[in-house]
Design a protein around this motif. Structure first.
Motif, mmCIF file in Angstrom:
data_model
loop_
_atom_site.group_PDB
_atom_site.id
_atom_site.type_symbol
_atom_site.label_atom_id
_atom_site.label_comp_id
_atom_site.label_asym_id
_atom_site.label_seq_id
_atom_site.Cartn_x
_atom_site.Cartn_y
_atom_site.Cartn_z
ATOM 1 N N ARG A 73 11.337 28.873 7.349
ATOM 2 C CA ARG A 73 11.929 29.907 6.512
ATOM 3 C C ARG A 73 10.780 30.642 5.825
ATOM 4 O O ARG A 73 9.939 30.018 5.188
ATOM 5 C CB ARG A 73 12.893 29.332 5.485
ATOM 6 N N THR A 74 10.767 31.958 5.983
ATOM 7 C CA THR A 74 9.721 32.784 5.388
ATOM 8 C C THR A 74 10.335 33.742 4.389
ATOM 9 O O THR A 74 11.349 34.386 4.669
ATOM 10 C CB THR A 74 8.959 33.561 6.476
ATOM 11 N N SER A 75 9.695 33.838 3.210
ATOM 12 C CA SER A 75 10.187 34.673 2.118
ATOM 13 C C SER A 75 9.124 35.669 1.706
ATOM 14 O O SER A 75 7.926 35.391 1.797
ATOM 15 C CB SER A 75 10.579 33.802 0.909
ATOM 16 N N LEU A 76 9.588 36.823 1.211
ATOM 17 C CA LEU A 76 8.710 37.867 0.679
ATOM 18 C C LEU A 76 9.127 38.181 -0.748
ATOM 19 O O LEU A 76 10.308 38.361 -1.027
ATOM 20 C CB LEU A 76 8.809 39.144 1.512
ATOM 21 N N ARG A 113 14.643 36.285 0.798
ATOM 22 C CA ARG A 113 14.544 34.832 0.891
ATOM 23 C C ARG A 113 14.332 34.325 2.313
ATOM 24 O O ARG A 113 13.704 33.279 2.512
ATOM 25 C CB ARG A 113 15.806 34.179 0.314
ATOM 26 N N ASN A 114 14.844 35.026 3.315
ATOM 27 C CA ASN A 114 14.779 34.502 4.678
ATOM 28 C C ASN A 114 14.680 35.665 5.654
ATOM 29 O O ASN A 114 15.679 36.317 5.950
ATOM 30 C CB ASN A 114 16.018 33.656 4.967
ATOM 31 N N LEU A 115 13.476 35.929 6.150
ATOM 32 C CA LEU A 115 13.270 37.106 6.987
ATOM 33 C C LEU A 115 14.087 37.074 8.262
ATOM 34 O O LEU A 115 14.510 38.127 8.755
ATOM 35 C CB LEU A 115 11.780 37.255 7.327
ATOM 36 N N THR A 136 15.841 42.746 10.813
ATOM 37 C CA THR A 136 16.239 42.903 12.212
ATOM 38 C C THR A 136 15.008 42.782 13.099
ATOM 39 O O THR A 136 14.013 43.510 12.908
ATOM 40 C CB THR A 136 16.896 44.272 12.444
ATOM 41 N N PHE A 137 15.052 41.864 14.051
ATOM 42 C CA PHE A 137 13.982 41.696 15.027
ATOM 43 C C PHE A 137 14.219 42.674 16.181
ATOM 44 O O PHE A 137 15.277 42.658 16.812
ATOM 45 C CB PHE A 137 13.961 40.260 15.533
ATOM 46 N N ALA A 144 19.975 32.346 17.989
ATOM 47 C CA ALA A 144 20.121 31.239 17.040
ATOM 48 C C ALA A 144 18.803 30.521 16.791
ATOM 49 O O ALA A 144 18.623 29.894 15.744
ATOM 50 C CB ALA A 144 21.161 30.255 17.567
ATOM 51 N N ASP A 145 17.858 30.625 17.743
ATOM 52 C CA ASP A 145 16.599 29.885 17.610
ATOM 53 C C ASP A 145 15.479 30.728 17.017
ATOM 54 O O ASP A 145 14.310 30.341 17.080
ATOM 55 C CB ASP A 145 16.173 29.326 18.965
ATOM 56 N N LEU A 146 15.792 31.846 16.409
ATOM 57 C CA LEU A 146 14.773 32.734 15.853
ATOM 58 C C LEU A 146 14.054 32.074 14.670
ATOM 59 O O LEU A 146 14.693 31.531 13.771
ATOM 60 C CB LEU A 146 15.430 34.036 15.393
ATOM 61 N N ASN A 147 12.741 32.116 14.698
ATOM 62 C CA ASN A 147 11.922 31.617 13.595
ATOM 63 C C ASN A 147 10.846 32.638 13.250
ATOM 64 O O ASN A 147 10.293 33.284 14.146
ATOM 65 C CB ASN A 147 11.251 30.290 13.948
ATOM 66 N N VAL A 148 10.544 32.773 11.965
ATOM 67 C CA VAL A 148 9.518 33.699 11.486
ATOM 68 C C VAL A 148 8.542 32.920 10.616
ATOM 69 O O VAL A 148 8.957 32.116 9.781
ATOM 70 C CB VAL A 148 10.135 34.852 10.658
#
Length: 343
Positions: free
Chosen positions: A167-170, A180-182, A187-188, A198-202
């Motif tokens: 989980r990546t936050s800015l 809170r959660n890119l 939008t990718f 469903a498997d998207l991770n940043v």
């Protein structure tokens, strides 16, 4: 057995367990102190004031054994082997730029630890804190100090395999706006079209300025370098097989971890540099596997962590593929350079 006897036995057991706990603690402290004594030539560390705006300083997490381990410390950037000034502020991950620090730290509880992202001012005073959803992994601050980013592992604890979730936050430090959660909030865009999975991770943000940044997106067993924009809330894929990017001071190159064929599944990455104008990839002279988000010390050299006697040492290597790796700072992690390209 009488009630009195049972109570006496219970009290004796409690006293015994308490003694065991105290003994174990003293033994651990003694081992740490002994370890410190048996490693001659280790860095000298002393308490003092650390400023994030002092020019020409290297600021980092001190990893040397002893009472200052994990504290944010500082040395002159042109004399990295000199005595360290340690702040008393402990962080697991850290970065600073523009007089702002971001500290990802553990909060020790009676039953389990939790984690928190803490924004620090130039004198390392806490100005804001946010609870984290997982284990700290990456942290970055924009060049102006206005924006901060962090990544945590929500499940798993390594990028080497496929069974992890991040989980990546800015955060806009000035306004308090928090994305809170890119992976949910942005939008990718892949091959020109919005992409959902469903498997998207940043993870692994590196800032161009307060609103534009680069990061890694993983999906379908592949990783992508993405260009992020806080205004349009988009992550646009620009190159494949890029992890933990780090933007050069002039904004033209990305240092990153690249998965290479034939490498060990547990250590699959080599340190590369991507020219954003030509898409040319250049391997650095560092041929060991790197599991870190490198930092640009200047426009020509990279700094990164490798395992060492105290847990981690910092090494440097030219960004153009020439030269050879050199260990520059023992017992250190999470570096930043104040008054330089990333500070």
């Amino acid at each position: 057995m009488s009630r009195r006897s049972r109570i006496l036995i219970l009290l004796a057991a409690v006293v015994l367990l308490a003694g065991v706990a105290v003994g174990a603690t003293l033994h651990a402290v003694g081992r740490a102190a002994e370890k410190d004594r048996t490693q001659p030539g280790g860095p000298q560390v002393r308490s003092g004031e650390v400023s994030l705006t002092a020019p020409g300083r290297a600021v980092f997490r001190n990893m040397s054994w002893g009472p200052h381990r994990d504290e944010i410390s500082s040395v002159p950037a042109d004399r990295l082997s000199g005595p360290r000034t340690s702040s008393g502020v402990r962080c697991l991950r850290f970065h600073t730029a523009g007089g702002t620090g971001i500290c990802l730290r553990a909060v020790h509880g009676p039953f389990r630890d939790s984690y928190r992202a803490v924004v620090l001012d130039a004198r390392l005073r806490e100005t804001r804190a946010d609870d984290l959803a997982g284990i700290p992994s990456r942290a970055r601050v924009s060049p102006s100090g206005r924006s901060a980013a962090w990544t945590v592992f929500v499940s798993g604890d390594s990028y080497a395999g496929s069974s992890f979730s991040t989980r990546t936050s800015l955060l806009d430090v000035r306004t308090g706006r928090l994305d809170r959660n890119l992976e949910e909030d942005y939008t990718f865009v892949l091959d020109g079209s919005p992409y959902r999975a469903a498997d998207l991770n940043v993870w692994g943000v590196t800032f161009a300025d307060d609103t534009r940044f680069y990061a890694t997106v993983a999906t379908g067993g592949r990783t992508y370098l993405v260009r992020g924009d806080r205004e349009t809330r988009t992550l646009r894929a620009v190159h494949g097989n890029v992890e933990c990017p780090s933007l050069s001071p002039d904004g033209t190159r990305i240092a990153y971890k690249k998965r290479v064929e034939g490498a060990s599944p547990d250590a699959p990455w080599l340190l590369y540099v991507l020219d954003l104008r030509t898409s040319r990839e250049t391997p650095t002279a560092e041929r060991r596997s790197i599991d870190d988000q490198a930092v640009w010390r200047d426009g020509h050299s990279l700094v990164y962590a490798l395992p060492g006697n105290h847990g981690s040492d910092l090494w440097t290597v030219p960004a153009d593929g020439s030269g050879r790796p050199v260990r520059t700072l023992a017992a250190a992690l999470a570096p930043a350079f104040t008054g330089g390209p990333e500070g």
